[in-house]
Scaffold this active site. Structure first.
Site, short mmCIF file in Angstrom:
data_model
loop_
_atom_site.label_atom_id
_atom_site.label_comp_id
_atom_site.label_asym_id
_atom_site.label_seq_id
_atom_site.Cartn_x
_atom_site.Cartn_y
_atom_site.Cartn_z
N ASP A 190 0.81 -1.22 0.00
CA ASP A 190 0.00 0.00 0.00
C ASP A 190 0.84 1.28 0.00
O ASP A 190 2.04 1.26 0.25
CB ASP A 190 -0.92 -0.01 1.23
CG ASP A 190 -2.15 0.86 1.04
OD1 ASP A 190 -2.27 1.53 0.00
OD2 ASP A 190 -3.01 0.86 1.94
N ASP A 240 0.97 -7.74 -10.33
CA ASP A 240 -0.03 -8.65 -10.88
C ASP A 240 -1.43 -8.04 -10.84
O ASP A 240 -2.31 -8.46 -11.57
CB ASP A 240 -0.04 -9.96 -10.06
CG ASP A 240 1.28 -10.69 -10.16
OD1 ASP A 240 1.73 -10.95 -11.29
OD2 ASP A 240 1.88 -10.96 -9.11
#
Length: 263
Positions: A190, A240
């Site tokens: 994050d 991803d």
């Protein structure tokens, strides 16, 4: 017909050139993201880390109710500053220091329920516990966590790693290896926009490259709140999955449709 064939060829080449930019992993080749429960709602509504007993109840609920429908992963989320219990390498061992059990216990509990484990954390963070105790960076000759901390901190309890300092690569790759050793299959990274804004795109890309190199095909990399400059040129190479640079908070689309959000 010749014009149509030429058009289709151009489109095919364009798509091929785009795909070459993307991280080549078994996850991107598969083409779909994971189905999972994440501990965001309770944390957001209470502005607190999720309690350990509620964490357990949600794991059990998911296993009993949704696992057989393909929702087979559990992941913690945010409110991570109180994760200050560390091992000898300076890596966090618990989601919250007040929890009785750490990642090793809960990851096994989740796996025993027939599900996979996701962890919310950023390998570019250094906890205050690691910084002030001057934990040695694994794989270096005496470099400490404090030595690789950068000029700008994330907040009062978490430092950022400066990737241009000696030992930074060993710290970041070591953190990724550590999570893999715990059986983690999904890493939710994050506040990437914060790092890029403070340290620049070159440093940001270097960090993502190291993370992706160490993750290989063993770890699904979710890049959270990235800037995605130049249509995600950096993120496509190393992630991803990419999560947009905003939170949904209490729901609705105002955060995306308000004029002030589109500047």
């Amino acid at each position: 017909m010749m014009h149509l064939k030429s058009f289709l060829l151009v489109v095919s080449l364009s798509l091929a050139s785009v795909s070459l930019l993307a991280r080549d992993s078994k996850y991107t080749r598969h083409g779909t993201g994971p189905k999972y429960w994440i501990a965001y709602e309770w944390c957001f509504e209470n502005n607190l880390p999720i309690p350990e007993d509620r964490w357990k109840r949600n794991i059990d609920w998911m296993a009993d109710t949704f696992r057989d429908y393909g929702y087979d992963m559990i992941c913690n989320d945010g409110w991570i500053e109180a994760a200050q219990s560390i091992n000898e390498n300076g890596y966090i061992t618990k989601y919250n220091s007040n929890w009785r059990h750490g990642f090793e216990y809960w990851n096994k509990y989740i796996e025993d329920k027939g599900m996979k484990v996701g962890v919310y954390y950023n390998p570019l963070w250094i906890t205050s516990a690691a910084y002030y105790s001057k934990c040695k960076v694994s794989g270096t000759n005496g470099i400490t966590a404090a030595d690789i901390a950068g000029r700008w901190r994330f907040n009062d309890l978490l430092f950022w790693v400066d990737v241009n300092k000696e030992g930074a690569e060993q710290w970041i790759k070591g953190y990724v290896r550590y999570f893999k050793s715990l059986g983690v299959s999904y890493l939710r990274i994050d506040f990437l926009e914060n790092y890029e804004r403070n340290y620049g795109t070159d440093a940001y890309e270097k960090a993502l490259k190291w993370i992706a190199e160490e993750a290989g095909d063993d770890l699904f990399l979710s890049l959270v709140m990235p800037n995605c400059y130049h249509h995600g040129r950096t993120e496509l190479k190393y992630g991803d999955m990419i999560r947009v640079d905003d939170d949904c908070f209490k729901g609705g689309w105002d955060f995306a449709s308000m004029a002030t959000s589109c500047v």
